[in-house]
Design a protein around this motif. Structure first.
Motif, short mmCIF file in Angstrom:
data_model
loop_
_atom_site.label_atom_id
_atom_site.label_comp_id
_atom_site.label_asym_id
_atom_site.label_seq_id
_atom_site.Cartn_x
_atom_site.Cartn_y
_atom_site.Cartn_z
N VAL A 177 4.95 2.79 -2.24
CA VAL A 177 4.52 4.12 -2.67
C VAL A 177 5.55 5.14 -2.15
O VAL A 177 6.08 4.97 -1.06
N ALA A 229 2.99 5.76 -11.99
CA ALA A 229 4.26 5.09 -11.68
C ALA A 229 5.43 6.06 -11.55
O ALA A 229 6.49 5.65 -11.11
N LYS A 272 3.81 5.32 -7.38
CA LYS A 272 4.33 3.98 -7.11
C LYS A 272 5.84 3.96 -7.30
O LYS A 272 6.38 4.78 -8.05
N LEU A 305 -3.47 1.32 -5.98
CA LEU A 305 -2.41 0.97 -6.92
C LEU A 305 -2.88 1.05 -8.38
O LEU A 305 -2.07 1.30 -9.27
#
Length: 98
Positions: free
Chosen positions: A85, A39, A97, A34
């Motif tokens: 995800v 993103a 993400k 992560l």
């Protein structure tokens, strides 16, 4: 010293099936994945992710990056199954993400 109980992880490619995993290694890899994944689309190829997580892994759990490739795959499939995800369409597999 008592062994830590295993946790159950999912695989987006095998809905409904779970696998036992070491909770400490899972947590460390989840945090690393992560931290590295972008993103937004187009995301990151799995090969890039495997290289990127290495600097974020604790040496005591992944000495010299040992087994990191397997754990990246297991964790990203679990995170996909949980909707954390997203996999982009196309090849190679690219992730980001949600």
């Amino acid at each position: 010293m008592a062994k830590t109980a295993k946790i159950q992880i999912e695989n987006v490619l095998q809905p409904g099936k779970t696998y036992s995993a070491d909770p400490d290694k899972y947590a460390a890899m989840r945090k690393a994945v992560l931290a590295v994944l972008p993103a937004k689309a187009p995301g990151m190829a799995v090969a890039e992710l495997q290289k990127g997580v290495l600097k974020n892994l604790p040496e005591n759990l992944f000495p010299g990056g040992a087994t990191a490739g397997w754990w990246v795959k297991a964790v990203h499939l679990d995170l996909e199954a949980k909707g954390i995800v997203v996999r982009e369409k196309g090849s190679p597999v690219r992730l980001h993400k949600t």
